[in-house]
Design a protein around this motif. Sequence first.
Motif, PDB file in Angstrom:
ATOM      1  N   GLY A  18      -2.860   8.478   3.609  1.00  0.00           N
ATOM      2  CA  GLY A  18      -2.525   9.100   2.080  1.00  0.00           C
ATOM      3  C   GLY A  18      -1.125   9.465   2.024  1.00  0.00           C
ATOM      4  O   GLY A  18      -0.834   9.668   0.810  1.00  0.00           O
ATOM      5  N   LEU A  19      -0.134   9.323   2.938  1.00  0.00           N
ATOM      6  CA  LEU A  19       1.165   9.944   2.640  1.00  0.00           C
ATOM      7  C   LEU A  19       1.830   9.041   1.609  1.00  0.00           C
ATOM      8  O   LEU A  19       2.587   9.777   0.545  1.00  0.00           O
ATOM      9  CB  LEU A  19       1.745  10.072   4.004  1.00  0.00           C
ATOM     10  N   CYS A  20       1.652   7.656   1.896  1.00  0.00           N
ATOM     11  CA  CYS A  20       2.416   6.999   0.857  1.00  0.00           C
ATOM     12  C   CYS A  20       1.909   6.997  -0.469  1.00  0.00           C
ATOM     13  O   CYS A  20       2.738   6.694  -1.430  1.00  0.00           O
ATOM     14  CB  CYS A  20       2.079   5.548   1.241  1.00  0.00           C
ATOM     15  N   VAL A  21       0.499   7.524  -0.818  1.00  0.00           N
ATOM     16  CA  VAL A  21      -0.062   7.689  -2.212  1.00  0.00           C
ATOM     17  C   VAL A  21       0.923   8.727  -2.871  1.00  0.00           C
ATOM     18  O   VAL A  21       1.183   8.759  -3.823  1.00  0.00           O
ATOM     19  CB  VAL A  21      -1.385   8.066  -2.159  1.00  0.00           C
ATOM     20  N   GLY A  22       1.174   9.925  -2.075  1.00  0.00           N
ATOM     21  CA  GLY A  22       1.820  11.024  -2.626  1.00  0.00           C
ATOM     22  C   GLY A  22       3.301  10.767  -2.829  1.00  0.00           C
ATOM     23  O   GLY A  22       4.104  11.265  -3.637  1.00  0.00           O
ATOM     24  N   VAL A  23       3.901   9.665  -2.024  1.00  0.00           N
ATOM     25  CA  VAL A  23       5.262   9.469  -2.201  1.00  0.00           C
ATOM     26  C   VAL A  23       5.572   8.289  -3.401  1.00  0.00           C
ATOM     27  O   VAL A  23       6.687   8.520  -3.872  1.00  0.00           O
ATOM     28  CB  VAL A  23       5.822   8.935  -0.724  1.00  0.00           C
ATOM     29  N   CYS A  24       4.763   7.482  -3.675  1.00  0.00           N
ATOM     30  CA  CYS A  24       5.028   6.492  -4.571  1.00  0.00           C
ATOM     31  C   CYS A  24       5.335   7.250  -6.044  1.00  0.00           C
ATOM     32  O   CYS A  24       4.446   7.652  -6.524  1.00  0.00           O
ATOM     33  CB  CYS A  24       3.930   5.545  -4.655  1.00  0.00           C
ATOM     34  N   PRO A  25       6.573   6.905  -6.551  1.00  0.00           N
ATOM     35  CA  PRO A  25       6.936   7.728  -7.807  1.00  0.00           C
ATOM     36  C   PRO A  25       6.065   6.878  -8.943  1.00  0.00           C
ATOM     37  O   PRO A  25       6.165   7.410 -10.256  1.00  0.00           O
ATOM     38  CB  PRO A  25       8.384   7.251  -8.066  1.00  0.00           C
ATOM     39  N   PHE A  26       5.406   5.661  -8.867  1.00  0.00           N
ATOM     40  CA  PHE A  26       4.762   4.917  -9.893  1.00  0.00           C
ATOM     41  C   PHE A  26       3.135   4.803  -9.749  1.00  0.00           C
ATOM     42  O   PHE A  26       2.513   4.541 -10.504  1.00  0.00           O
ATOM     43  CB  PHE A  26       5.391   3.466  -9.781  1.00  0.00           C
ATOM     44  N   HIS A  27       2.683   5.751  -8.696  1.00  0.00           N
ATOM     45  CA  HIS A  27       1.442   5.739  -8.713  1.00  0.00           C
ATOM     46  C   HIS A  27       0.624   4.535  -8.514  1.00  0.00           C
ATOM     47  O   HIS A  27      -0.379   4.249  -8.901  1.00  0.00           O
ATOM     48  CB  HIS A  27       0.487   6.656  -9.750  1.00  0.00           C
ATOM     49  N   ALA A  28       1.571   3.627  -7.424  1.00  0.00           N
ATOM     50  CA  ALA A  28       0.921   2.275  -7.394  1.00  0.00           C
ATOM     51  C   ALA A  28       0.294   2.018  -6.153  1.00  0.00           C
ATOM     52  O   ALA A  28      -0.164   0.907  -5.998  1.00  0.00           O
ATOM     53  CB  ALA A  28       2.207   1.405  -7.540  1.00  0.00           C
ATOM     54  N   ILE A  29       0.078   3.251  -5.458  1.00  0.00           N
ATOM     55  CA  ILE A  29      -0.545   2.831  -3.993  1.00  0.00           C
ATOM     56  C   ILE A  29      -1.887   4.148  -4.203  1.00  0.00           C
ATOM     57  O   ILE A  29      -1.732   5.144  -4.700  1.00  0.00           O
ATOM     58  CB  ILE A  29       0.345   3.590  -2.792  1.00  0.00           C
ATOM     59  N   GLU A  30      -3.020   3.392  -4.035  1.00  0.00           N
ATOM     60  CA  GLU A  30      -4.458   4.021  -4.295  1.00  0.00           C
ATOM     61  C   GLU A  30      -5.088   4.141  -2.984  1.00  0.00           C
ATOM     62  O   GLU A  30      -4.912   3.220  -2.060  1.00  0.00           O
ATOM     63  CB  GLU A  30      -5.048   3.165  -5.087  1.00  0.00           C
ATOM     64  N   LYS A  31      -5.781   5.085  -2.851  1.00  0.00           N
ATOM     65  CA  LYS A  31      -6.774   5.329  -1.428  1.00  0.00           C
ATOM     66  C   LYS A  31      -8.121   4.674  -1.879  1.00  0.00           C
ATOM     67  O   LYS A  31      -8.491   5.033  -2.852  1.00  0.00           O
ATOM     68  CB  LYS A  31      -6.804   6.836  -1.258  1.00  0.00           C
ATOM     69  N   LYS A  32      -8.486   3.887  -0.772  1.00  0.00           N
ATOM     70  CA  LYS A  32      -9.672   3.115  -0.912  1.00  0.00           C
ATOM     71  C   LYS A  32     -10.650   3.721  -0.089  1.00  0.00           C
ATOM     72  O   LYS A  32     -10.216   3.789   1.225  1.00  0.00           O
ATOM     73  CB  LYS A  32      -9.603   1.435  -0.934  1.00  0.00           C
ATOM     74  N   ASP A  33     -11.884   3.788  -0.263  1.00  0.00           N
ATOM     75  CA  ASP A  33     -12.803   4.346   0.673  1.00  0.00           C
ATOM     76  C   ASP A  33     -13.271   3.329   1.689  1.00  0.00           C
ATOM     77  O   ASP A  33     -13.276   1.940   1.070  1.00  0.00           O
ATOM     78  CB  ASP A  33     -14.167   4.975   0.212  1.00  0.00           C
ATOM     79  N   VAL A  57      -1.905  -1.362  -2.356  1.00  0.00           N
ATOM     80  CA  VAL A  57      -0.958  -1.520  -3.358  1.00  0.00           C
ATOM     81  C   VAL A  57      -1.615  -2.188  -4.655  1.00  0.00           C
ATOM     82  O   VAL A  57      -2.212  -3.321  -4.572  1.00  0.00           O
ATOM     83  CB  VAL A  57       0.315  -2.224  -3.076  1.00  0.00           C
ATOM     84  N   SER A  58      -1.333  -1.478  -5.843  1.00  0.00           N
ATOM     85  CA  SER A  58      -1.845  -1.975  -7.034  1.00  0.00           C
ATOM     86  C   SER A  58      -0.957  -2.756  -7.685  1.00  0.00           C
ATOM     87  O   SER A  58       0.505  -2.797  -7.357  1.00  0.00           O
ATOM     88  CB  SER A  58      -2.590  -0.912  -7.975  1.00  0.00           C
ATOM     89  N   ASP A  59      -1.167  -3.351  -8.977  1.00  0.00           N
ATOM     90  CA  ASP A  59      -0.321  -4.009  -9.743  1.00  0.00           C
ATOM     91  C   ASP A  59       0.640  -3.181 -10.697  1.00  0.00           C
ATOM     92  O   ASP A  59       1.485  -3.658 -11.389  1.00  0.00           O
ATOM     93  CB  ASP A  59      -1.163  -5.242 -10.672  1.00  0.00           C
ATOM     94  N   LYS A  60       0.612  -2.038 -10.381  1.00  0.00           N
ATOM     95  CA  LYS A  60       1.643  -0.817 -10.971  1.00  0.00           C
ATOM     96  C   LYS A  60       2.777  -0.858 -10.214  1.00  0.00           C
ATOM     97  O   LYS A  60       4.046  -0.226 -10.640  1.00  0.00           O
ATOM     98  CB  LYS A  60       1.110   0.419 -10.855  1.00  0.00           C
ATOM     99  N   CYS A  61       2.909  -1.842  -8.844  1.00  0.00           N
ATOM    100  CA  CYS A  61       4.137  -1.533  -8.242  1.00  0.00           C
ATOM    101  C   CYS A  61       5.112  -2.316  -8.872  1.00  0.00           C
ATOM    102  O   CYS A  61       5.365  -3.170  -9.431  1.00  0.00           O
ATOM    103  CB  CYS A  61       3.776  -2.321  -6.845  1.00  0.00           C
TER     104      CYS A  61
END
Length: 369
Positions: free
Chosen positions: A354-369, A317-321
């Motif tokens: 990555g399901l949560c990445v596509g659901v977040c309306p503010f693009h606040a969840i990012e996929k990390k390697d 979760v990024s600071d865009k949350c």
Amino acid sequence: MTKYAENCIFNKIEDNNSKIGVITAGISYEYAKEALGNRVNYLKLGMVYPISADLLKKFAEGLDRVYVIEELDPVIEETCLAAGIPVIGKSAFTLLGEYTPAMIAKAVFDEEAPAGVSTDKQIPMRPPVLCPGCPHRGTFYVLKKLGLTVSGDIGCYTLGAVAPLASVDTTICMGASISAAHGMAAVRGGEFNKKLVSVIGDSTFMHSGITGLSDIVYTKGANTVIILDNSITGMTGHQDNPTTGKTIRGEATRQVDLIKLCQGLGVEHIRVADPFDVKAFEAAVKEEVERDDVSVIIAQRPCALLKSVKYTGHCEVSDKCKKCKVCMKLGCPAISVDQNGNVKIDRTQCNGCGLCVGVCPFHAIEKKD
């Protein structure tokens, strides 16, 4: 009798002169041991059919009272009575539900259950949930969002009834999701049917769902059926089934094609959709429920626990949350909210699906390697 007895526990207590016997099997033996201890003699059967009459008679010899402790139907009790052994069974217990040590202690020794252990600490709730990365989570998220009535079926996807997904409205028996929805549509009419779907797993569909779908086609129904194709029989331990291309022993065999099967039943509107592509899947469901004809959506994504599934990385979760908590509606065990309302993703549970990445309306969840 000797060979049969190898699968049994035959324990007649000699040092305390007990004249009470208990014939039991399975979990009931554990309950009896907890409730009665070493105050009675035990015959724990390793197999309840067939039962050796000679073994039963040998055990009952010299005892004043013999109890048969078995849940549900009196299979062991009736075998004893047929062998001429007077036993106490359902007259002291019940035909219904599960037994408890307290129930057994009351029936045999007229003892009340000991007081339980109390604590002032709050016990955390641990409701059952779909696994991290489960393909069914995307399906139920969409169905909940659309407010549809969902006729459910038997499988690990029955957990779609549990909050926060809370989208499965009925679960009757294996295969009933299709036939029950067929009946609902017939009674409630076309407008209700446009807010109604059935969900059924791929292996359950092969087991018990095909006939229900053929009935809808035959009677000119207009139901929407969603086949949850996770490429395996998930609930009972990852057994192969006719749709996987392998036998139950893992040998290669002819694979049933779900699309061709549905076409063979007379279904004309069939589409395959990825439930993790939430926007496309939602559009597919909206379109199919509006049809005045039977339709099938194959929600196709493999079980996250299959060895062939290689999700990588993790989500953060990024600071865009904005703390909107839309991600919490997924019911993913890796996602939580702390005391300050901040959303957290547990790296030890997140598998990077990555399901949560596509659901977040503010693009606040990012996929990390």
